[in-house]
Structures are given as C-alpha cells and as structure tokens.
Design an enzyme around this catalytic site. Structure first.
Site, PDB file in Angstrom:
ATOM      1  N   ASP A 182      65.455  27.074  86.547  1.00  0.00           N
ATOM      2  CA  ASP A 182      65.013  26.128  85.511  1.00  0.00           C
ATOM      3  C   ASP A 182      65.285  24.695  85.980  1.00  0.00           C
ATOM      4  OD1 ASP A 182      67.691  25.254  84.732  1.00  0.00           O
ATOM      5  OD2 ASP A 182      67.936  27.167  83.687  1.00  0.00           O
ATOM      6  N   HIS A 233      67.708  29.282  94.732  1.00  0.00           N
ATOM      7  CA  HIS A 233      66.722  30.332  94.448  1.00  0.00           C
ATOM      8  C   HIS A 233      65.377  29.759  93.999  1.00  0.00           C
ATOM      9  CE1 HIS A 233      70.281  33.363  93.872  1.00  0.00           C
ATOM     10  NE2 HIS A 233      69.994  33.149  95.144  1.00  0.00           N
TER      11      HIS A 233
HETATM   12  C1  BJW Z   1      77.906  32.763  80.620  1.00  0.00           C
HETATM   13  C2  BJW Z   1      77.462  32.449  79.339  1.00  0.00           C
HETATM   14  C3  BJW Z   1      77.859  31.202  78.807  1.00  0.00           C
HETATM   15  C4  BJW Z   1      76.697  34.408  79.868  1.00  0.00           C
HETATM   16  N1  BJW Z   1      78.611  30.392  79.525  1.00  0.00           N
HETATM   17  N2  BJW Z   1      78.653  31.939  81.319  1.00  0.00           N
HETATM   18  C5  BJW Z   1      73.991  44.741  99.110  1.00  0.00           C
HETATM   19  C6  BJW Z   1      75.051  43.873  99.360  1.00  0.00           C
HETATM   20  C7  BJW Z   1      74.827  42.525  99.529  1.00  0.00           C
HETATM   21  C8  BJW Z   1      73.548  42.012  99.450  1.00  0.00           C
HETATM   22  C9  BJW Z   1      72.496  42.864  99.206  1.00  0.00           C
HETATM   23  C10 BJW Z   1      72.725  44.200  99.042  1.00  0.00           C
HETATM   24  N3  BJW Z   1      71.515  44.794  98.807  1.00  0.00           N
HETATM   25  C11 BJW Z   1      70.546  43.835  98.785  1.00  0.00           C
HETATM   26  C12 BJW Z   1      71.127  42.666  99.052  1.00  0.00           C
HETATM   27  C13 BJW Z   1      70.456  41.377  99.138  1.00  0.00           C
HETATM   28  C14 BJW Z   1      70.122  40.761  97.795  1.00  0.00           C
HETATM   29  C15 BJW Z   1      71.289  40.927  96.851  1.00  0.00           C
HETATM   30  O1  BJW Z   1      72.233  40.145  96.813  1.00  0.00           O
HETATM   31  N4  BJW Z   1      71.242  41.948  96.012  1.00  0.00           N
HETATM   32  C16 BJW Z   1      72.367  42.263  95.101  1.00  0.00           C
HETATM   33  C17 BJW Z   1      71.872  42.209  93.655  1.00  0.00           C
HETATM   34  C18 BJW Z   1      72.959  43.572  95.490  1.00  0.00           C
HETATM   35  N5  BJW Z   1      69.875  39.357  98.074  1.00  0.00           N
HETATM   36  C19 BJW Z   1      68.685  38.946  98.467  1.00  0.00           C
HETATM   37  O2  BJW Z   1      67.737  39.679  98.575  1.00  0.00           O
HETATM   38  C20 BJW Z   1      68.569  37.477  98.798  1.00  0.00           C
HETATM   39  N6  BJW Z   1      67.951  37.307 100.059  1.00  0.00           N
HETATM   40  C21 BJW Z   1      68.472  37.826 101.184  1.00  0.00           C
HETATM   41  O3  BJW Z   1      69.534  38.436 101.197  1.00  0.00           O
HETATM   42  O4  BJW Z   1      67.699  37.613 102.274  1.00  0.00           O
HETATM   43  C22 BJW Z   1      68.104  38.196 103.506  1.00  0.00           C
HETATM   44  C23 BJW Z   1      67.055  37.872 104.528  1.00  0.00           C
HETATM   45  C24 BJW Z   1      67.438  37.445 105.789  1.00  0.00           C
HETATM   46  C25 BJW Z   1      66.469  37.175 106.743  1.00  0.00           C
HETATM   47  C26 BJW Z   1      65.131  37.337 106.449  1.00  0.00           C
HETATM   48  C27 BJW Z   1      64.739  37.754 105.184  1.00  0.00           C
HETATM   49  C28 BJW Z   1      65.704  38.030 104.226  1.00  0.00           C
HETATM   50  C29 BJW Z   1      67.671  36.765  97.795  1.00  0.00           C
HETATM   51  C30 BJW Z   1      68.243  36.764  96.415  1.00  0.00           C
HETATM   52  C31 BJW Z   1      67.252  36.148  95.444  1.00  0.00           C
HETATM   53  C32 BJW Z   1      67.734  36.265  94.011  1.00  0.00           C
HETATM   54  N7  BJW Z   1      66.642  36.003  93.123  1.00  0.00           N
HETATM   55  C33 BJW Z   1      66.886  36.020  91.702  1.00  0.00           C
HETATM   56  C34 BJW Z   1      65.529  35.937  90.977  1.00  0.00           C
HETATM   57  C35 BJW Z   1      64.925  34.538  91.083  1.00  0.00           C
HETATM   58  C36 BJW Z   1      63.550  34.527  90.504  1.00  0.00           C
HETATM   59  C37 BJW Z   1      63.527  34.759  89.016  1.00  0.00           C
HETATM   60  O5  BJW Z   1      64.125  33.972  88.267  1.00  0.00           O
HETATM   61  O6  BJW Z   1      62.892  35.733  88.609  1.00  0.00           O
HETATM   62  O7  BJW Z   1      67.750  34.936  91.349  1.00  0.00           O
HETATM   63  S1  BJW Z   1      67.767  37.453  91.137  1.00  0.00           S
HETATM   64  C38 BJW Z   1      68.654  36.610  89.874  1.00  0.00           C
HETATM   65  O8  BJW Z   1      70.067  36.723  90.175  1.00  0.00           O
HETATM   66  C39 BJW Z   1      68.294  35.115  90.020  1.00  0.00           C
HETATM   67  C40 BJW Z   1      69.646  34.464  89.878  1.00  0.00           C
HETATM   68  O9  BJW Z   1      69.646  33.167  90.443  1.00  0.00           O
HETATM   69  C41 BJW Z   1      70.557  35.436  90.587  1.00  0.00           C
HETATM   70  C42 BJW Z   1      72.018  35.298  90.208  1.00  0.00           C
HETATM   71  O10 BJW Z   1      72.224  35.625  88.869  1.00  0.00           O
HETATM   72  P1  BJW Z   1      73.261  34.829  87.994  1.00  0.00           P
HETATM   73  O11 BJW Z   1      72.865  33.408  87.892  1.00  0.00           O
HETATM   74  O12 BJW Z   1      74.638  35.120  88.467  1.00  0.00           O
HETATM   75  O13 BJW Z   1      72.999  35.482  86.542  1.00  0.00           O
HETATM   76  P2  BJW Z   1      73.575  36.852  85.939  1.00  0.00           P
HETATM   77  O14 BJW Z   1      72.705  37.213  84.798  1.00  0.00           O
HETATM   78  O15 BJW Z   1      73.815  37.862  86.964  1.00  0.00           O
HETATM   79  O16 BJW Z   1      75.001  36.414  85.367  1.00  0.00           O
HETATM   80  C43 BJW Z   1      75.118  35.504  84.273  1.00  0.00           C
HETATM   81  C44 BJW Z   1      76.598  35.252  84.044  1.00  0.00           C
HETATM   82  O17 BJW Z   1      76.697  34.278  83.024  1.00  0.00           O
HETATM   83  C45 BJW Z   1      77.376  36.484  83.572  1.00  0.00           C
HETATM   84  O18 BJW Z   1      78.569  36.581  84.344  1.00  0.00           O
HETATM   85  C46 BJW Z   1      77.706  36.157  82.114  1.00  0.00           C
HETATM   86  O19 BJW Z   1      78.962  36.697  81.697  1.00  0.00           O
HETATM   87  C47 BJW Z   1      77.732  34.664  82.148  1.00  0.00           C
HETATM   88  N8  BJW Z   1      77.458  33.999  80.856  1.00  0.00           N
HETATM   89  N9  BJW Z   1      76.750  33.503  78.817  1.00  0.00           N
HETATM   90  C48 BJW Z   1      79.022  30.776  80.736  1.00  0.00           C
HETATM   91  N10 BJW Z   1      77.509  30.841  77.504  1.00  0.00           N
END
Ligand code: BJW
Ligand code: ZN
Length: 252
Positions: A106, A121
């Site tokens: 956002d 991201h």
């Molecule tokens: C509050 C609150 C309040 C609530 N106040 N807090 C195994 C191990 C390690 C890695 C991997 C694996 N298997 C696969 C992977 C790789 C993968 C990954 O990490 N997956 C895991 C899920 C396992 N990663 C990737 O694929 C990344 N790329 C990559 O690794 O490339 C390698 C590569 C190398 C060379 C060539 C090619 C590739 C890319 C990751 C992209 C993530 N994309 C997203 C979607 C974006 C588009 C969209 O919006 O649709 O990004 S996924 C989603 O998660 C989004 C977010 O930015 C991201 C993180 O989430 P976030 O912000 O932490 O949100 P939540 O919901 O998880 O948590 C919210 C928190 O807020 C909670 O804790 C609440 O408690 C809290 N909260 N109210 C304060 N009022």
C-alpha cells in the site's frame, strides 16, 4: 490503558543515531487494510495465495489475478493512514537518521508523510508489463471495489499483459531496495519491527541481521514475538497504541 514500555526501549528509539523501521501488514491493519495471515481476518484465510500471488497463477488465469489486485487497489482509495503511520513519519522528521523499510504494497507510509520508503514487495500502484517490465501507469480505479475477473490491459510497447507491480512468491525482491535494507539493518543501532509475522523470506532476516550486528531490536505486535537476543524486546499491543508512545507522545 498504557502498556508498560521499559525506559531502555524508549531511550533506544529516541536516542538512536540510525533507526531502522521495518513494517508489515499489521501497521496498516488499523486503517482497515487486511493482513495476510491473521487467522480469521487475513487475506489468506479467504483466498489461496497459490492461485493469486504467483507468476504461474497469472499465466494460467490473468483475468482472475488482475481482477483480485484491482479490487485491492480500489479498496486502498477508501482507507487512510493511521496514527502509527503518522508517528513513523514523525520519527523520520525528528531523528538524525531513519531508514524505513516496508513489506507493504500500500501507499499509506507515503500518504502519512514518509519519504524514501524502501518497498521490498513492490506496490499495488506500480503495474508493469509481464513480458517486458515496462511501467504501465493506471488511472485511479473508478466505482465500487468489486471482486471479479477483469482482463488486464495490454502493454503499449510489446502487447504483453500488464501485471501488478508486486513481488509474488518465487520472485526476486527489487535488488536495490533489498541491498539498501540489508545494509541499513547491519549498520543501525536500533530496529523497530512493526506488525509482521516474520514468516516471509528474505525480508524476515532483517531483524535478526540487526540483532547480530549489535542493534537493539523492538517488536510491536498484538501477538507475543519470541525474543532470542539480550537487547531484543517484544511490546505486545496494536501499532496504533504503541508506536505513538515510542515516538514521544501524540502527533505534532
Ligand atoms: C498487527 C496488528 C496491529 C495484526 N498492529 N501488528 C521456506 C523457507 C524459507 C523461504 C521459503 C520457503 N519456501 C518458500 C520460500 C520463499 C518464500 C517464502 O518466504 N515463503 C514463506 C511463506 C515460507 N519467499 C519468496 O518467494 C520471496 N522470493 C524469493 O524467495 O525469491 C527467491 C529467488 C531467488 C532468485 C531468483 C528467483 C527467486 C518473495 C516473497 C514475496 C511475498 N509476497 C507477498 C505478497 C505481495 C503481493 C500481494 O500483496 O498480494 O508479500 S506474501 C505477503 O506476506 C506479502 C507481505 O508483504 C508478506 C509478509 O507478510 P506480513 O506483512 O508479515 O503480514 P502477515 O499477515 O503475515 O502478518 C501480520 C502481522 O501483523 C501479524 O503478526 C499480526 O499479529 C500483526 N498485527 N494487527 C500491529 N493492529
Ligand atoms: Zn511489454
């Protein structure tokens, strides 16, 4: 109710020579933007990321994926930055050096007055061609936000499908933003991690990098965050309550 914030945490933030602020979806939750992984209210409780947030999904069904992101882009017009976004912008104004790194797609940090935001991201507001990567500026969405399939526009340069400018699973993060984020994490004296589950890599490495380099690391989250280092703290509560306190009271 005021949560108990240790004086050492207040001092670490307010006397930081280089503060890194690392945010996730939780910082925008109180603006009404859905997080991803919250059990009942997160996007992934309702939608399957494999069908929407991968390049494969877009190639299989561009209209379904594009329509879903257009719905989210339209919802963004209806929300405003909250007090946590504004307190972060205030910290950027008053401290000597602040690096703001966000995983969010956002524009609420920018709308709250933050500048130089490192978007790891990507952004819902920066679509580009799937084939040639040329940016494809879009007018703000008109009308009600609706969840429906919509054919993506075509690139004016090569005719390819236009895709959302976000980073999907399996895609590389923007190289310069990631390098700047890692460098800041390794050289800051304090890092504030706000509203992230810390599950998505490589972004999830950032707080650990700062801890290993000797920085004080402070997590702000309604859920407890496990702490592993001596100078690591978990402040349990919503960002809208805690971040303004860390920023030294209410807004200027
Ligand atoms: C509050 C609150 C309040 C609530 N106040 N807090 C195994 C191990 C390690 C890695 C991997 C694996 N298997 C696969 C992977 C790789 C993968 C990954 O990490 N997956 C895991 C899920 C396992 N990663 C990737 O694929 C990344 N790329 C990559 O690794 O490339 C390698 C590569 C190398 C060379 C060539 C090619 C590739 C890319 C990751 C992209 C993530 N994309 C997203 C979607 C974006 C588009 C969209 O919006 O649709 O990004 S996924 C989603 O998660 C989004 C977010 O930015 C991201 C993180 O989430 P976030 O912000 O932490 O949100 P939540 O919901 O998880 O948590 C919210 C928190 O807020 C909670 O804790 C609440 O408690 C809290 N909260 N109210 C304060 N009022
Ligand atoms: Zn193109």
């Amino acid at each position: 109710m005021h949560p108990d914030i240790p004086q050492s945490v207040m001092d670490a933030v307010q006397q930081a020579r280089h503060l890194v602020i690392f945010t996730g979806a939780g910082v925008s939750a109180e603006s009404g933007v859905q997080t991803f992984r919250d059990a009942l209210t997160g996007l992934w409780a309702e939608f399957d990321p494999a069908q929407l947030a991968t390049a494969d999904a877009f190639m299989r069904d561009p209209a379904q994926v594009w329509g879903w992101y257009e719905w989210r882009r339209a919802l963004l017009l209806r929300v405003q930055p909250n007090v946590a976004h504004r307190a972060i912008a205030r910290l950027q104004r008053v401290l000597p050096k602040v690096t703001l790194i966000t995983q969010n797609v956002d524009d609420l940090h920018e709308r709250a007055g933050s500048s130089a935001v490192l978007h790891l991201h990507g952004s819902l507001l920066a679509p580009r061609c799937f084939d040639c990567a040329r940016p494809h500026p879009l007018a703000p969405p008109a009308g009600e936000p609706v969840q429906q399939a919509v054919q993506p526009p075509r690139c004016s340069s090569c005719g390819g499908h236009v895709r959302p400018g976000v980073v999907w699973f399996g895609e590389e993060l923007p190289e310069r933003a990631l390098a700047a984020a890692f460098a800041a994490a390794q050289s800051c004296d304090c890092l504030l991690s706000i509203g992230t589950s810390g599950l998505v890599h490589p972004a999830a490495l950032i707080p650990t990098m700062a801890s290993r380099a000797g920085a004080t690391v402070i997590h702000v989250n309604p859920d407890p965050v496990p702490v592993r280092h001596a100078a690591e703290y978990s402040l349990q509560g919503p960002a809208g309550l805690i971040v303004p306190l860390l920023a030294g009271g209410w807004l200027d």
